[in-house]
Design a protein around this motif. Structure first.
Motif, PDB file in Angstrom:
ATOM      1  N   TYR A   1      -5.941   7.812  -8.997  1.00  0.00           N
ATOM      2  CA  TYR A   1      -4.770   6.929  -8.917  1.00  0.00           C
ATOM      3  C   TYR A   1      -4.852   5.844  -9.990  1.00  0.00           C
ATOM      4  CZ  TYR A   1      -1.001   4.911  -6.037  1.00  0.00           C
ATOM      5  OH  TYR A   1       0.194   4.467  -5.558  1.00  0.00           O
TER       6      TYR A   1
ATOM      7  N   ALA B   1      -6.245   3.742   5.663  1.00  0.00           N
ATOM      8  CA  ALA B   1      -5.802   2.535   4.959  1.00  0.00           C
ATOM      9  C   ALA B   1      -5.074   1.611   5.940  1.00  0.00           C
ATOM     10  CB  ALA B   1      -4.898   2.882   3.788  1.00  0.00           C
TER      11      ALA B   1
ATOM     12  N   SER C   1      -5.402  -1.366  -1.576  1.00  0.00           N
ATOM     13  CA  SER C   1      -5.610  -0.922  -0.197  1.00  0.00           C
ATOM     14  C   SER C   1      -6.638   0.205  -0.148  1.00  0.00           C
ATOM     15  CB  SER C   1      -4.294  -0.474   0.439  1.00  0.00           C
ATOM     16  OG  SER C   1      -3.860   0.744  -0.093  1.00  0.00           O
ATOM     17  N   LEU C   2      -6.636   1.032  -1.176  1.00  0.00           N
ATOM     18  CA  LEU C   2      -7.617   2.124  -1.224  1.00  0.00           C
ATOM     19  C   LEU C   2      -9.028   1.561  -1.371  1.00  0.00           C
ATOM     20  CD1 LEU C   2      -5.475   4.421  -3.490  1.00  0.00           C
ATOM     21  CD2 LEU C   2      -6.356   5.114  -1.265  1.00  0.00           C
TER      22      LEU C   2
ATOM     23  N   SER D   1       0.828  -1.201   0.000  1.00  0.00           N
ATOM     24  CA  SER D   1       0.000   0.000   0.000  1.00  0.00           C
ATOM     25  C   SER D   1       0.867   1.257   0.000  1.00  0.00           C
ATOM     26  CB  SER D   1      -0.899  -0.006   1.236  1.00  0.00           C
ATOM     27  OG  SER D   1      -1.490   1.254   1.411  1.00  0.00           O
ATOM     28  N   ALA D   2       1.881   1.237   0.836  1.00  0.00           N
ATOM     29  CA  ALA D   2       2.732   2.425   0.972  1.00  0.00           C
ATOM     30  C   ALA D   2       3.556   2.676  -0.294  1.00  0.00           C
ATOM     31  CB  ALA D   2       3.649   2.262   2.182  1.00  0.00           C
TER      32      ALA D   2
ATOM     33  N   ILE E   1      -8.867   9.455  -3.849  1.00  0.00           N
ATOM     34  CA  ILE E   1      -7.516   9.088  -4.294  1.00  0.00           C
ATOM     35  C   ILE E   1      -7.582   7.963  -5.321  1.00  0.00           C
ATOM     36  CG2 ILE E   1      -5.239   8.232  -3.614  1.00  0.00           C
ATOM     37  CD1 ILE E   1      -5.579   9.609  -0.949  1.00  0.00           C
TER      38      ILE E   1
ATOM     39  N   MET F   1      -5.986   8.543   6.216  1.00  0.00           N
ATOM     40  CA  MET F   1      -7.306   8.230   5.674  1.00  0.00           C
ATOM     41  C   MET F   1      -7.800   6.836   6.047  1.00  0.00           C
ATOM     42  SD  MET F   1      -5.971   6.233   3.080  1.00  0.00           S
ATOM     43  CE  MET F   1      -7.456   5.910   2.234  1.00  0.00           C
TER      44      MET F   1
ATOM     45  N   LEU G   1       2.842   4.967  -6.530  1.00  0.00           N
ATOM     46  CA  LEU G   1       3.185   6.094  -7.394  1.00  0.00           C
ATOM     47  C   LEU G   1       3.827   7.212  -6.598  1.00  0.00           C
ATOM     48  CD1 LEU G   1      -0.092   6.061  -9.470  1.00  0.00           C
ATOM     49  CD2 LEU G   1       2.172   5.366 -10.244  1.00  0.00           C
ATOM     50  N   GLY G   2       3.470   7.309  -5.329  1.00  0.00           N
ATOM     51  CA  GLY G   2       4.070   8.329  -4.474  1.00  0.00           C
ATOM     52  C   GLY G   2       5.585   8.181  -4.443  1.00  0.00           C
TER      53      GLY G   2
ATOM     54  N   SER H   1      -1.100  -0.576  -4.232  1.00  0.00           N
ATOM     55  CA  SER H   1      -1.652   0.544  -3.465  1.00  0.00           C
ATOM     56  C   SER H   1      -3.155   0.679  -3.716  1.00  0.00           C
ATOM     57  CB  SER H   1      -0.977   1.860  -3.847  1.00  0.00           C
ATOM     58  OG  SER H   1       0.397   1.789  -3.577  1.00  0.00           O
TER      59      SER H   1
ATOM     60  N   PHE I   1       1.054  10.984   2.150  1.00  0.00           N
ATOM     61  CA  PHE I   1       0.658  10.285   0.934  1.00  0.00           C
ATOM     62  C   PHE I   1       1.461   9.006   0.770  1.00  0.00           C
ATOM     63  CE2 PHE I   1       0.610   9.339  -3.565  1.00  0.00           C
ATOM     64  CZ  PHE I   1      -0.721   9.536  -3.888  1.00  0.00           C
ATOM     65  N   THR I   2       2.765   9.108   0.913  1.00  0.00           N
ATOM     66  CA  THR I   2       3.607   7.956   0.599  1.00  0.00           C
ATOM     67  C   THR I   2       3.411   6.815   1.594  1.00  0.00           C
ATOM     68  OG1 THR I   2       5.818   7.236  -0.023  1.00  0.00           O
ATOM     69  CG2 THR I   2       5.679   8.769   1.820  1.00  0.00           C
ATOM     70  N   LEU I   3       3.108   7.142   2.851  1.00  0.00           N
ATOM     71  CA  LEU I   3       2.916   6.059   3.825  1.00  0.00           C
ATOM     72  C   LEU I   3       1.444   5.635   3.924  1.00  0.00           C
ATOM     73  CD1 LEU I   3       5.342   7.228   6.664  1.00  0.00           C
ATOM     74  CD2 LEU I   3       5.650   5.279   5.148  1.00  0.00           C
ATOM     75  N   SER I   4       0.627   6.118   3.032  1.00  0.00           N
ATOM     76  CA  SER I   4      -0.818   5.797   3.026  1.00  0.00           C
ATOM     77  C   SER I   4      -1.475   6.172   4.350  1.00  0.00           C
ATOM     78  CB  SER I   4      -1.067   4.309   2.781  1.00  0.00           C
ATOM     79  OG  SER I   4      -0.387   3.839   1.667  1.00  0.00           O
TER      80      SER I   4
END
Ligand code: PHE
Length: 551
Positions: free
Chosen positions: A103, A344, A434-435, A19-20, A99, A342, A23-24, A431, A336-339
């Motif tokens: 995404y 997740a 996970s979203l 997840s982490a 997202i 929000m 694209l980030g 990722s 963002f990068t570590l999700s």
């Protein structure tokens, strides 16, 4: 119904790292790091990860694990049934929704570029493009002029003969040319005379009868024998071409929509399998592949960059590029990068077994994500230096216009390029699942839906919400900014406040103790989550408010 669980220790770590890492890491971080000058900025980023990222990661996983519910249910369970914090859960579900909608569109670009790579589309620039470059751009004009020069004023006689023959100015009447355009009855001075006379018409006629494109490619072949060709190709011609290719793709909505559909379908098929048999199985299989691909590509880039300028930039950088908001960029990106921010990690945490170790797992996930982000820089910076490029337009360009240029250089460029875009695709899909899972878990836990129904409903709604992004990059950028700069930091701020002041911190302390982590580590966590993290995140929120009122 009994709650699904990760079936193994590695299950959670790989899924959460999946997840982490996304694209980030590959698309955003290298651009941000470049823009802020590398070096010191990397240190600031690492501090942000430690002081903001890790504490929120622990909080989220703990909230999920302890409550064993979706984010909305979890805030209710730990904060009281009518606690206003349940709206933080709702904000999280909305963030996941927003997202994933864009995404998936960007991930879809990865499919297009895998196809381009397989077809070696990057290095075959058709002539109309060269013509188009004439308008405006200096470098373009130079590229075009070089081409014109070669066609209109070819040096070798053999080329002149072929051009005149193609255009019908010499041929049967003055002796049939053989397949190489040789014509025994015309000597060099005669040829030059005809050429001087006719060359303008030759160019025009080649153009009207569609042969100019063929000649253009021929020109590239001829040109390739000259010294300086490579630098001309790499520095002038191909960057323009690769930019055009990208823009052309972005303005072909049926393609972007088709690929968005494919990504959403893959994501849906994995998520419908559930936690252990869907998400865990997929990430266990593909996270190692992703890391291996990454390693190959990094080695490849480092070999290319004989001066190691990319590495030097990462380590020492250009501190003068740091600016007033660098810290905020680092903080914002950490979410963002570590999700985070929000739900997740909360959702994935809710499927942990009671015996699982939150602290160790969160350290693994954070370290893997940070490692991949730094490796992505090592993969991309060398190329920027070797090709003397500036990464273009808000990060979007870097993966799809700057990077393809690397691939012309190699004999096996097309294969490297396929591997690269597969990497992007894999990282994005792990990722995306996970979203989707955040929204699905919400429907299953709160609305008591079956997983199948929850997946069908959430995936279709998100698919529809992604269509505007498939049609317009501006909309996509707007959605990304809203989610990354407003929704995630706000969610993160409220999560730390909840953890630090509302929920019973003892519950988390138990989790630390159970696995033998010292009280010092817990103290670090507690101080961060109560004071440091919220203070730093408040910074971002303040900036957003200022920006908002200023605009
Ligand atoms: N962390 C993912 C990435 O870096 C994006 C993401 C954000 C995924 C939030 C899930 C939740 O690409």
């Amino acid at each position: 119904m009994k709650r699904d669980h990760w079936s193994s220790k590695a299950g959670f770590v790989l899924a959460a790292a999946g997840s982490a890492v996304g694209l980030g890491n590959l698309w955003k971080f290298p651009y941000i790091a470049w823009d802020n000058g590398g070096g010191i900025f990397i240190l600031i980023y690492l501090a942000a990860i430690l002081l903001v990222g890790w504490p929120i990661m622990v909080s989220e996983i703990a909230i999920g694990k302890i409550a064993e519910r979706d984010p909305v249910g979890a805030f209710r369970a730990l904060g009281g049934a009518d606690s206003p914090f349940r709206y933080v859960g709702i904000l999280g579900i909305m963030s996941a929704f927003v997202i994933l909608s864009y995404y998936s569109v960007i991930a879809g670009w990865g499919i297009q570029y895998t196809i381009h790579s397989a077809m070696e589309r990057f290095d075959k620039a058709p002539i109309e493009r060269v013509e188009k470059y004439m308008a405006g751009d200096q470098r373009a004009t130079a590229a075009h002029a070089a081409f014109r020069e070669a066609v209109e004023n070819p040096q070798p006689d053999i080329l002149k003969k072929r051009l005149l023959t193609e255009a019908g100015y010499i041929g049967a009447s003055s002796g049939a040319p053989d397949s190489n355009g040789q014509n025994s009855q015309i000597d060099s001075s005669e040829l030059n005379r005809i050429w001087t006379d006719k060359r303008t018409q030759v160019a025009a006629s080649l153009k009207t009868n569609g042969k100019l494109e063929k000649w253009h490619n021929h020109f590239l072949t001829e040109k390739s024998k000259e010294p300086g060709y490579n630098s001309w190709l790499q520095k002038i011609y191909l960057p323009l071409y690769s930019g055009e290719l990208f823009e052309e793709f972005l303005s072909t909505p049926y393609k972007t929509t088709l690929f968005h559909t494919i990504i959403m379908t893959i994501t849906l098929l994995i998520v419908v399998g559930g936690i252990a048999r869907g998400i865990e199985k997929f990430t266990r299989l593909f996270m190692p592949v992703l890391l291996a691909l990454m390693a190959i590509l990094v080695v490849n880039s480092l070999k290319l960059d004989s001066e190691q300028e990319g590495v030097k930039f990462l380590l020492f950088g250009q501190p003068e590029k740091l600016h007033a908001f660098s810290l905020l960029e680092a903080l914002g990106h950490a979410f963002f990068t570590l999700s985070l921010g929000m739900g997740a990690m909360m959702t994935y945490g809710s499927y942990m077994k009671k015996s699982a170790d939150i602290v160790g797992n969160s350290i693994w996930v954070t370290a893997m994500d940070t490692g991949v982000a730094l490796l992505a820089c090592l993969m991309i910076f060398p190329i920027i230096f070797v090709y003397n490029l500036e990464p273009t337009s808000g990060g979007i360009g870097i993966l799809f216009t700057t990077l393809p240029l690397e691939f012309f250089k190699f004999k096996w460029g097309s294969i490297v390029s396929i591997l690269f875009y597969l990497l992007v695709l894999l990282a994005a899909i792990t990722s995306a699942i996970s979203l989707l899972e955040v929204v699905v878990t919400f429907f299953v836990d709160e609305k008591k839906m079956s997983r199948k129904k929850a997946v069908a409903i959430s995936a279709s709604l998100i698919f529809a919400a992604g269509l505007p992004s498939a049609f317009s990059v501006n909309f996509l950028t707007w959605a990304d900014n809203t989610a990354s700069w407003i929704m995630l930091p706000l969610g993160g701020l409220l999560i730390t406040i909840f953890t630090g002041y509302k929920m019973d911190l003892n519950l988390i302390h138990q989790e630390f103790k159970k696995h033998g982590y010292s009280d010092k580590i817990f103290l670090f966590f507690k101080v961060s989550v109560r004071y440091i993290t919220p203070a730093l995140v408040l910074f971002i929120v303040a900036k957003i408010v200022i920006d908002f009122t200023a605009s």
